[in-house]
Scaffold this motif. Structure first.
Motif, PDB file in Angstrom:
ATOM      1  N   ILE A  92    -111.456 -30.310   6.415  1.00  0.00           N
ATOM      2  CA  ILE A  92    -112.474 -30.259   5.355  1.00  0.00           C
ATOM      3  C   ILE A  92    -113.854 -30.007   5.948  1.00  0.00           C
ATOM      4  CG2 ILE A  92    -113.663 -31.645   3.607  1.00  0.00           C
ATOM      5  CD1 ILE A  92    -111.014 -33.014   3.023  1.00  0.00           C
ATOM      6  N   ALA A  93    -114.173 -30.698   7.047  1.00  0.00           N
ATOM      7  CA  ALA A  93    -115.487 -30.510   7.681  1.00  0.00           C
ATOM      8  C   ALA A  93    -115.647 -29.075   8.171  1.00  0.00           C
ATOM      9  CB  ALA A  93    -115.640 -31.488   8.842  1.00  0.00           C
ATOM     10  N   THR A  94    -114.584 -28.494   8.724  1.00  0.00           N
ATOM     11  CA  THR A  94    -114.667 -27.120   9.226  1.00  0.00           C
ATOM     12  C   THR A  94    -114.925 -26.133   8.094  1.00  0.00           C
ATOM     13  OG1 THR A  94    -113.081 -27.733  10.944  1.00  0.00           O
ATOM     14  CG2 THR A  94    -113.488 -25.391  10.602  1.00  0.00           C
ATOM     15  N   VAL A  95    -114.198 -26.311   6.990  1.00  0.00           N
ATOM     16  CA  VAL A  95    -114.381 -25.425   5.835  1.00  0.00           C
ATOM     17  C   VAL A  95    -115.797 -25.538   5.271  1.00  0.00           C
ATOM     18  CG1 VAL A  95    -113.608 -24.991   3.467  1.00  0.00           C
ATOM     19  CG2 VAL A  95    -111.936 -25.425   5.267  1.00  0.00           C
ATOM     20  N   ALA A  96    -116.375 -26.729   5.379  1.00  0.00           N
ATOM     21  CA  ALA A  96    -117.738 -26.921   4.877  1.00  0.00           C
ATOM     22  C   ALA A  96    -118.790 -26.355   5.827  1.00  0.00           C
ATOM     23  CB  ALA A  96    -117.995 -28.405   4.635  1.00  0.00           C
ATOM     24  N   ILE A  97    -118.541 -26.401   7.137  1.00  0.00           N
ATOM     25  CA  ILE A  97    -119.570 -26.035   8.116  1.00  0.00           C
ATOM     26  C   ILE A  97    -119.599 -24.540   8.407  1.00  0.00           C
ATOM     27  CG2 ILE A  97    -120.276 -26.306  10.525  1.00  0.00           C
ATOM     28  CD1 ILE A  97    -119.221 -29.192  10.368  1.00  0.00           C
ATOM     29  N   VAL A  98    -118.442 -23.964   8.753  1.00  0.00           N
ATOM     30  CA  VAL A  98    -118.427 -22.592   9.274  1.00  0.00           C
ATOM     31  C   VAL A  98    -118.989 -21.575   8.284  1.00  0.00           C
ATOM     32  CG1 VAL A  98    -116.945 -20.739  10.120  1.00  0.00           C
ATOM     33  CG2 VAL A  98    -116.588 -23.074  10.917  1.00  0.00           C
ATOM     34  N   PRO A  99    -118.517 -21.508   7.036  1.00  0.00           N
ATOM     35  CA  PRO A  99    -119.086 -20.491   6.125  1.00  0.00           C
ATOM     36  C   PRO A  99    -120.576 -20.698   5.847  1.00  0.00           C
ATOM     37  CG  PRO A  99    -117.022 -21.370   5.264  1.00  0.00           C
ATOM     38  CD  PRO A  99    -117.431 -22.257   6.381  1.00  0.00           C
ATOM     39  N   THR A 140    -109.980 -31.319  15.726  1.00  0.00           N
ATOM     40  CA  THR A 140    -109.459 -30.362  14.747  1.00  0.00           C
ATOM     41  C   THR A 140    -110.551 -29.370  14.352  1.00  0.00           C
ATOM     42  OG1 THR A 140    -107.833 -31.929  13.869  1.00  0.00           O
ATOM     43  CG2 THR A 140    -108.491 -30.109  12.435  1.00  0.00           C
ATOM     44  N   THR A 141    -111.752 -29.893  14.161  1.00  0.00           N
ATOM     45  CA  THR A 141    -112.884 -29.021  13.873  1.00  0.00           C
ATOM     46  C   THR A 141    -113.127 -28.051  15.016  1.00  0.00           C
ATOM     47  OG1 THR A 141    -113.937 -30.694  12.472  1.00  0.00           O
ATOM     48  CG2 THR A 141    -115.362 -28.987  13.372  1.00  0.00           C
ATOM     49  N   SER A 142    -112.968 -28.528  16.247  1.00  0.00           N
ATOM     50  CA  SER A 142    -113.153 -27.649  17.404  1.00  0.00           C
ATOM     51  C   SER A 142    -112.094 -26.557  17.446  1.00  0.00           C
ATOM     52  CB  SER A 142    -113.111 -28.477  18.690  1.00  0.00           C
ATOM     53  OG  SER A 142    -113.318 -27.682  19.825  1.00  0.00           O
ATOM     54  N   LEU A 143    -110.829 -26.935  17.213  1.00  0.00           N
ATOM     55  CA  LEU A 143    -109.739 -25.957  17.288  1.00  0.00           C
ATOM     56  C   LEU A 143    -109.827 -24.901  16.192  1.00  0.00           C
ATOM     57  CD1 LEU A 143    -106.674 -28.234  18.174  1.00  0.00           C
ATOM     58  CD2 LEU A 143    -107.717 -26.480  19.621  1.00  0.00           C
ATOM     59  N   ILE A 144    -110.241 -25.314  14.997  1.00  0.00           N
ATOM     60  CA  ILE A 144    -110.292 -24.376  13.876  1.00  0.00           C
ATOM     61  C   ILE A 144    -111.650 -23.678  13.796  1.00  0.00           C
ATOM     62  CG2 ILE A 144    -110.067 -24.127  11.374  1.00  0.00           C
ATOM     63  CD1 ILE A 144    -108.329 -26.613  11.359  1.00  0.00           C
ATOM     64  N   GLY A 145    -112.717 -24.440  14.030  1.00  0.00           N
ATOM     65  CA  GLY A 145    -114.054 -23.945  13.745  1.00  0.00           C
ATOM     66  C   GLY A 145    -114.523 -22.843  14.659  1.00  0.00           C
ATOM     67  N   PHE A 146    -114.474 -23.036  15.974  1.00  0.00           N
ATOM     68  CA  PHE A 146    -115.037 -22.040  16.892  1.00  0.00           C
ATOM     69  C   PHE A 146    -114.283 -20.701  16.848  1.00  0.00           C
ATOM     70  CE2 PHE A 146    -116.651 -26.007  18.909  1.00  0.00           C
ATOM     71  CZ  PHE A 146    -118.000 -25.731  18.776  1.00  0.00           C
ATOM     72  N   PRO A 147    -112.936 -20.682  16.849  1.00  0.00           N
ATOM     73  CA  PRO A 147    -112.269 -19.379  16.722  1.00  0.00           C
ATOM     74  C   PRO A 147    -112.519 -18.708  15.366  1.00  0.00           C
ATOM     75  CG  PRO A 147    -110.778 -21.013  17.649  1.00  0.00           C
ATOM     76  CD  PRO A 147    -111.965 -21.757  17.150  1.00  0.00           C
ATOM     77  N   SER A 148    -112.833 -19.483  14.317  1.00  0.00           N
ATOM     78  CA  SER A 148    -113.034 -18.919  12.988  1.00  0.00           C
ATOM     79  C   SER A 148    -114.406 -18.284  12.807  1.00  0.00           C
ATOM     80  CB  SER A 148    -112.846 -20.006  11.916  1.00  0.00           C
ATOM     81  OG  SER A 148    -111.525 -20.498  11.913  1.00  0.00           O
ATOM     82  N   VAL A 149    -115.295 -18.456  13.785  1.00  0.00           N
ATOM     83  CA  VAL A 149    -116.633 -17.858  13.664  1.00  0.00           C
ATOM     84  C   VAL A 149    -116.528 -16.333  13.551  1.00  0.00           C
ATOM     85  CG1 VAL A 149    -118.811 -17.493  14.886  1.00  0.00           C
ATOM     86  CG2 VAL A 149    -117.788 -19.769  14.812  1.00  0.00           C
ATOM     87  N   ALA A 150    -115.541 -15.747  14.231  1.00  0.00           N
ATOM     88  CA  ALA A 150    -115.376 -14.293  14.168  1.00  0.00           C
ATOM     89  C   ALA A 150    -114.835 -13.826  12.826  1.00  0.00           C
ATOM     90  CB  ALA A 150    -114.438 -13.827  15.284  1.00  0.00           C
ATOM     91  N   ASP A 151    -114.199 -14.704  12.072  1.00  0.00           N
ATOM     92  CA  ASP A 151    -113.647 -14.346  10.758  1.00  0.00           C
ATOM     93  C   ASP A 151    -113.830 -15.514   9.801  1.00  0.00           C
ATOM     94  OD1 ASP A 151    -112.349 -13.111   8.672  1.00  0.00           O
ATOM     95  OD2 ASP A 151    -110.326 -13.390   9.503  1.00  0.00           O
ATOM     96  N   PRO A 152    -115.067 -15.785   9.389  1.00  0.00           N
ATOM     97  CA  PRO A 152    -115.337 -16.975   8.568  1.00  0.00           C
ATOM     98  C   PRO A 152    -114.691 -16.933   7.191  1.00  0.00           C
ATOM     99  CG  PRO A 152    -117.267 -15.554   8.670  1.00  0.00           C
ATOM    100  CD  PRO A 152    -116.286 -15.013   9.665  1.00  0.00           C
ATOM    101  N   GLY A 153    -114.388 -15.760   6.712  1.00  0.00           N
ATOM    102  CA  GLY A 153    -113.776 -15.666   5.386  1.00  0.00           C
ATOM    103  C   GLY A 153    -112.371 -16.237   5.343  1.00  0.00           C
ATOM    104  N   ALA A 154    -111.728 -16.321   6.503  1.00  0.00           N
ATOM    105  CA  ALA A 154    -110.348 -16.820   6.552  1.00  0.00           C
ATOM    106  C   ALA A 154    -110.270 -18.279   6.959  1.00  0.00           C
ATOM    107  CB  ALA A 154    -109.531 -15.972   7.521  1.00  0.00           C
TER     108      ALA A 154
END
Length: 695
Positions: A92-99, A140-154
């Motif tokens: 939840i935190a990752t979905v809130a932060i990255v976009p 979990t935020t680290s594993l999902i968040g940093f790689p998702s910076v290149a594709d925040p829509g996903a």
């Protein structure tokens, strides 16, 4: 009646008999092999289910199984629950932060790193197995968040899929460890509890014999054992055992064992001072000590005998303290009172142990001594140390992000995500680097094994059964390492590396260039993590030791001023600090007996000072004023950044002697109890331990 135990899942009785233990070494090997087989079965079941429902990265289910799996069913379930909670919150935190911050990479990095540091901060403050939920929320935020910076829509889809993959891994782990040859935590807990009760009786027996060198280690080790017991007790509500020790009985027992630790030191000091057994003490007191020794040797479990010994001790205390002719007689009366208290504590522990084994709640009138209200284990928490570790993790992660942004490294997102995992996973150690090194050793083995699998073995596999067969040797070996504490972190390097590097997905995707880039990112991130944690998250043992001692002196000051928690909380807190001090002293190479004795002395001084503060208003006008002034000076001596000087201690001891004489002449109702506490305070300072008649 058929008394043959049932065998789970139709496994034959000869196979079950083969698992029986013959020697301690065989038991360790048997348990490790069984754990490894169950973990591998759970991993393959999770992998199969993930494949069947079409999850894109089913290897996360395998990784989850090995992270969640513990050697007991209760610990596996509790760890699974905490992992799911942490994963869900982290997603939840990752979905809130990255976009929200993806358009500003630097700010996004700061926010993600701050969240990870905040989770580490709360995990270090919690200090229970529940802290794992905070750790998971961070990495979990680290594993999902940093790689998702290149594709925040996903990022939402990625987080959702990760939760599903991890949930399947947790479910399979819990089912297998719960129903296939389950190993209840209750048995391990009960064995530890019985060992502690035996150690407590031996500690009391050695105190009565006046042998300080023989019981010094036992007394301090009891603190570490109580901490370990508390850790095991946290998993008991998740255990499948039919009988679970009630929490109330465990809390009551902890309170009594915590009080027993300083009480045995009090008794030992009096025994040595009075030279019990050498003909210098009252004959009846010597006889009482002998009877208590015999009662303890018999198991200290007879309530009727305990009640008779307590009545004898109280009667002797009243007789010796009614009109003492010398200060030594006051000490004899004080010793008789402490003997009565120790008998009650040991009798309570024996009865509470029976309640714990049977699962019965203790009755209201359980106690032969003291209050039946339980405080239970008390954790020492140091927000400054937790904040320092969290800030170190944030700095390390931001340094990695800066390099990633500056170099535009394509694999930088993966590298920083692994760096975040290292900073949180190993952040609860004062010196994380040695454990990271073990993890790196396992990672090297995992990388080499993964390359062999990816480009020599897996291309030849054509079905799931064949895949299971070829994966079995590596995972069974790693699982057996994971079951042994010295090699647990090495095993993690293997089990977390092979599924990811092999790309165990829906179909074979071997690509040497991709694998090489991933390996480089892995070693760069873990190596940088070890260096970063050495610089920013490592605490010299001397600093940690001095902080524990300073906190203890500060609280002695607070208790002397009447501004501190009650006695049960104080003793529980000091027990925990002693347990924390033991490994830090071992790491520092300091003269541990002296510093541990200092901690015990602070416990005794704080206990006596707090009790005296409560009774000061009832001591009479003159004696009460003198007592308040004494306690104020005690607070002043312990309120600084260092321990009071020897000259200050000698002055306090002389004033205590004068106050004892004054209170002995006082006819106030609480006079005898105040005299007892003053004697306790006098002995706690240390110099009164010289045997009478000695030069």
């Amino acid at each position: 009646m058929n008394t043959t135990p049932p065998v789970s899942f139709g496994l034959t009785t000869p196979f079950a008999a083969a698992l029986r233990v013959r020697t301690p070494a065989m038991k360790v090997d048997r348990d490790a092999i069984l754990f490894s087989a169950k973990s591998f079965a759970a991993a393959m079941l999770a992998y199969y289910i993930s494949l069947r429902i079409g999850l894109p990265k089913p290897f996360w289910a395998i990784v989850t199984v090995y992270i969640v799996s513990q050697t007991s069913a209760g610990a596996s379930l509790s760890r699974g629950v905490y992992r799911f909670m942490g994963t869900f919150v982290g997603a939840i935190a990752t979905v809130a932060i990255v976009p929200s911050f993806v358009n500003d990479p630097l700010l996004c990095s700061v926010v993600l790193a701050s969240w990870i540091g905040l989770c580490l901060f709360f995990s270090l403050l919690d200090r229970t197995p529940r802290a794992y939920a905070f750790v998971l929320a961070g990495y979990t935020t680290s594993l999902i968040g940093f790689p998702s910076v290149a594709d925040p829509g996903a990022v939402f889809d990625t987080a959702s899929l990760r939760v599903q993959e991890i949930s399947i891994g947790i479910l399979c782990t819990v089912l297998v460890h719960r129903y296939v040859f389950p190993k209840p935590m209750t048995g391990q807990f009960t064995g530890k509890l019985l060992a502690i009760l035996q150690d407590a009786r031996r500690l009391a027996r050695d105190a009565l014999a006046g042998t300080p060198e023989e019981n010094r280690y036992d007394r301090h080790q009891l603190s570490a054992d109580l901490l370990a017991l508390r850790g095991l007790a946290t998993h008991l509500p998740y255990d499948p055992a039919a009988v679970t020790p009630p929490r109330e009985a465990l809390n009551l027992m902890h309170d009594r064992l915590a009080r027993l630790l300083p009480l045995t030191a009090e008794i030992q000091d009096r025994i040595n001072f009075l030279r019990i057994g050498e003909g210098d003490a009252t004959n009846e007191l010597t006889a009482l000590v002998g009877e208590v020794q015999a009662w303890i040797a018999a198991g200290a479990a007879e309530d009727e005998a305990a009640a008779q010994l307590i009545a004898w001790a109280r009667s002797l205390q009243k007789y010796l303290g009614s009109n003492p002719a010398t200060s030594d007689e006051r000490v004899e009366a004080n010793l008789a009172g402490h003997l009565a208290e120790m008998i009650g504590l040991l009798a309570d522990c024996a009865r509470l142990g029976q309640c714990a084994n049977s699962g019965r709640r203790p009755q209201t009138a359980i106690s032969l001594h003291g209050s039946a209200r339980a405080k239970g284990y008390v954790y020492h928490r140091d927000p400054w140390m937790a904040a320092r570790a969290a800030m170190g993790a944030i700095i390390g992660i931001l340094c990695g992000c800066a390099f990633w942004i500056w170099s535009a490294w394509p694999e930088g997102g993966m590298a920083v995500s692994i760096l975040g995992v290292c900073c949180t996973l190993f952040g609860n150690f004062d010196a994380p680097a040695p454990f990271v090194v073990k993890y790196i050793v396992g990672t090297v083995f995992g990388v080499l094994t993964s390359l062999v699998y990816s480009f020599a073995i897996l291309p030849q596999v054509t079905n799931f059964a064949g895949l299971v067969a070829v994966l079995a040797p590596a995972f069974l070996f790693a699982g057996s390492l994971q079951a042994r504490p010295p090699t647990t972190f090495m095993a993690m390097g293997i089990t977390l590396t092979i599924p990811i590097l092999c790309g165990l997905g829906t179909h074979y995707t071997g690509d040497f260039a991709v694998s090489l880039n991933t390996v480089v990112a892995l070693f760069v991130s873990v190596g940088f993590g070890a260096a970063s944690m050495s610089l920013f998250q490592t605490f010299p043992s001397d600093i940690a030791i001095n902080r524990l001692l300073r906190f203890s002196r500060r609280d002695v000051c607070r208790r002397a001023l009447g501004d501190a928690p009650n006695e049960a909380h104080w003793m529980g807190l000091m027990i925990d600090r002693t347990a924390l001090l033991l490994p830090k002293l071992k790491a520092s190479g300091k003269a541990s007996p002296d510093l541990l004795d200092d901690m015990l002395r602070y416990l005794r001084i704080g206990y006596a000072a707090g009790e005296l503060r409560k009774r000061a208003p009832y001591a009479g006008r003159e004696a009460g004023a003198a007592l308040v002034e004494l306690l104020f000076d005690v607070a002043t001596g312990f309120g600084g950044r260092s321990a009071p000087t020897q000259a200050a201690i000698v002055d306090l001891e002389q004033r205590i002697d004068s106050l004892i004489t004054l209170m002995a002449e006082n006819s106030q109702k609480n006079g005898s109890r105040i005299v007892d506490l003053l004697i306790d305070l006098r002995f706690a300072f240390g110099s009164r331990g010289t045997p009478r008649g000695a030069s």
